[in-house]
Write a protein that holds these residues in place. Structure first.
Motif, PDB file in Angstrom:
ATOM      1  N   ARG A 196      83.267  73.194  78.535  1.00 40.49           N
ATOM      2  CA  ARG A 196      83.130  74.621  78.282  1.00 40.49           C
ATOM      3  C   ARG A 196      84.314  75.193  77.524  1.00 40.49           C
ATOM      4  O   ARG A 196      84.140  76.012  76.632  1.00 40.49           O
ATOM      5  CB  ARG A 196      82.969  75.372  79.612  1.00 40.49           C
ATOM      6  N   ASP A 197      85.521  74.790  77.842  1.00 38.45           N
ATOM      7  CA  ASP A 197      86.701  75.330  77.152  1.00 38.45           C
ATOM      8  C   ASP A 197      86.673  74.964  75.672  1.00 38.45           C
ATOM      9  O   ASP A 197      86.960  75.798  74.810  1.00 38.45           O
ATOM     10  CB  ASP A 197      87.988  74.815  77.809  1.00 38.45           C
ATOM     11  N   ALA A 198      86.321  73.713  75.373  1.00 36.38           N
ATOM     12  CA  ALA A 198      86.268  73.275  73.976  1.00 36.38           C
ATOM     13  C   ALA A 198      85.162  74.023  73.229  1.00 36.38           C
ATOM     14  O   ALA A 198      85.352  74.443  72.077  1.00 36.38           O
ATOM     15  CB  ALA A 198      86.044  71.776  73.896  1.00 36.38           C
ATOM     16  N   MET A 199      84.001  74.189  73.879  1.00 35.75           N
ATOM     17  CA  MET A 199      82.901  74.895  73.229  1.00 35.75           C
ATOM     18  C   MET A 199      83.253  76.359  72.978  1.00 35.75           C
ATOM     19  O   MET A 199      82.954  76.901  71.913  1.00 35.75           O
ATOM     20  CB  MET A 199      81.630  74.772  74.073  1.00 35.75           C
ATOM     21  N   ASP A 200      83.901  77.000  73.937  1.00 37.51           N
ATOM     22  CA  ASP A 200      84.316  78.389  73.756  1.00 37.51           C
ATOM     23  C   ASP A 200      85.325  78.510  72.624  1.00 37.51           C
ATOM     24  O   ASP A 200      85.290  79.452  71.831  1.00 37.51           O
ATOM     25  CB  ASP A 200      84.903  78.951  75.050  1.00 37.51           C
ATOM     26  N   SER A 201      86.213  77.556  72.526  1.00 36.46           N
ATOM     27  CA  SER A 201      87.215  77.560  71.457  1.00 36.46           C
ATOM     28  C   SER A 201      86.548  77.435  70.090  1.00 36.46           C
ATOM     29  O   SER A 201      86.910  78.138  69.147  1.00 36.46           O
ATOM     30  CB  SER A 201      88.205  76.410  71.669  1.00 36.46           C
ATOM     31  N   ILE A 202      85.555  76.573  69.983  1.00 37.76           N
ATOM     32  CA  ILE A 202      84.834  76.392  68.716  1.00 37.76           C
ATOM     33  C   ILE A 202      84.087  77.672  68.355  1.00 37.76           C
ATOM     34  O   ILE A 202      84.095  78.102  67.189  1.00 37.76           O
ATOM     35  CB  ILE A 202      83.876  75.186  68.809  1.00 37.76           C
ATOM     36  N   GLU A 203      83.451  78.316  69.324  1.00 38.94           N
ATOM     37  CA  GLU A 203      82.731  79.562  69.066  1.00 38.94           C
ATOM     38  C   GLU A 203      83.684  80.660  68.595  1.00 38.94           C
ATOM     39  O   GLU A 203      83.371  81.420  67.688  1.00 38.94           O
ATOM     40  CB  GLU A 203      81.965  80.023  70.312  1.00 38.94           C
ATOM     41  N   ARG A 204      84.868  80.765  69.218  1.00 43.34           N
ATOM     42  CA  ARG A 204      85.856  81.759  68.783  1.00 43.34           C
ATOM     43  C   ARG A 204      86.324  81.462  67.365  1.00 43.34           C
ATOM     44  O   ARG A 204      86.529  82.380  66.566  1.00 43.34           O
ATOM     45  CB  ARG A 204      87.046  81.785  69.746  1.00 43.34           C
ATOM     46  N   GLN A 205      86.456  80.193  67.032  1.00 51.47           N
ATOM     47  CA  GLN A 205      86.881  79.809  65.691  1.00 51.47           C
ATOM     48  C   GLN A 205      85.811  80.204  64.663  1.00 51.47           C
ATOM     49  O   GLN A 205      86.123  80.761  63.615  1.00 51.47           O
ATOM     50  CB  GLN A 205      87.129  78.299  65.650  1.00 51.47           C
ATOM     51  N   LYS A 206      84.538  79.948  64.967  1.00 48.67           N
ATOM     52  CA  LYS A 206      83.440  80.343  64.071  1.00 48.67           C
ATOM     53  C   LYS A 206      83.422  81.855  63.888  1.00 48.67           C
ATOM     54  O   LYS A 206      83.233  82.362  62.783  1.00 48.67           O
ATOM     55  CB  LYS A 206      82.093  79.885  64.641  1.00 48.67           C
TER      56      LYS A 206
END
Length: 151
Positions: A23-33
């Motif tokens: 979840r942390d990695a996915m949230d980080s990717i979404e914030r980056q997008k």
């Protein structure tokens, strides 16, 4: 006792979803997008993109008719009933040509029968009764063709 240990191990085993999702990695990717999208928008605004938009300063036109018709019109696709109406017109022209060449041809009756089925289908699809068509025969096909397709 061995059964309890196996049961406990099975319950405490990580589910595939837990293993595959971080979840942390996915949230980080979404914030980056989201950051990239915001950066692109800011650059668009700074370069005067909003001032060059088509229709700027004009009121928005909100379609009030059928949503599907609006989508088809925007995609330059005719609604099914219009395509059927065009097909009926070309088939009526064929019947008229056959009547001119060989008025006693038996295939004329078969074509007229098929045309009347298409007209019934058109009347079911057309959005308004004013767009409905009358059934045709050897006697009225020319008149109806003139009325419907020659203006």
């Amino acid at each position: 006792m061995d059964m309890d240990k196996e049961e406990h191990a099975a319950r405490s085993a990580r589910q595939p979803r837990d293993v595959l999702e971080n979840r942390d990695a996915m949230d980080s990717i979404e914030r980056q997008k989201e950051g990239w999208a915001n950066d692109a928008y800011e650059q668009f605004v700074q370069n005067g993109g909003l001032e060059r938009l088509a229709g700027i300063g004009k009121p928005l036109v909100v379609p009030t008719d059928d949503v599907l018709d609006t989508i088809l019109r925007n995609a330059n696709v005719d609604p099914p009933w219009i395509m059927l109406r065009k097909e009926i017109g070309s088939n009526m022209a064929k019947v008229i040509q056959l009547l001119d060449k060989t008025p006693a041809a038996p295939e004329i009756d078969a074509l007229l029968s098929e045309l009347n089925k298409q007209i019934i289908e058109l009347n079911a699809l057309a959005p308004s009764r004013s767009l409905h068509r009358h059934l045709i025969s050897r006697h009225n096909v020319r008149e109806q063709y003139q009325r419907w397709y020659i203006k």
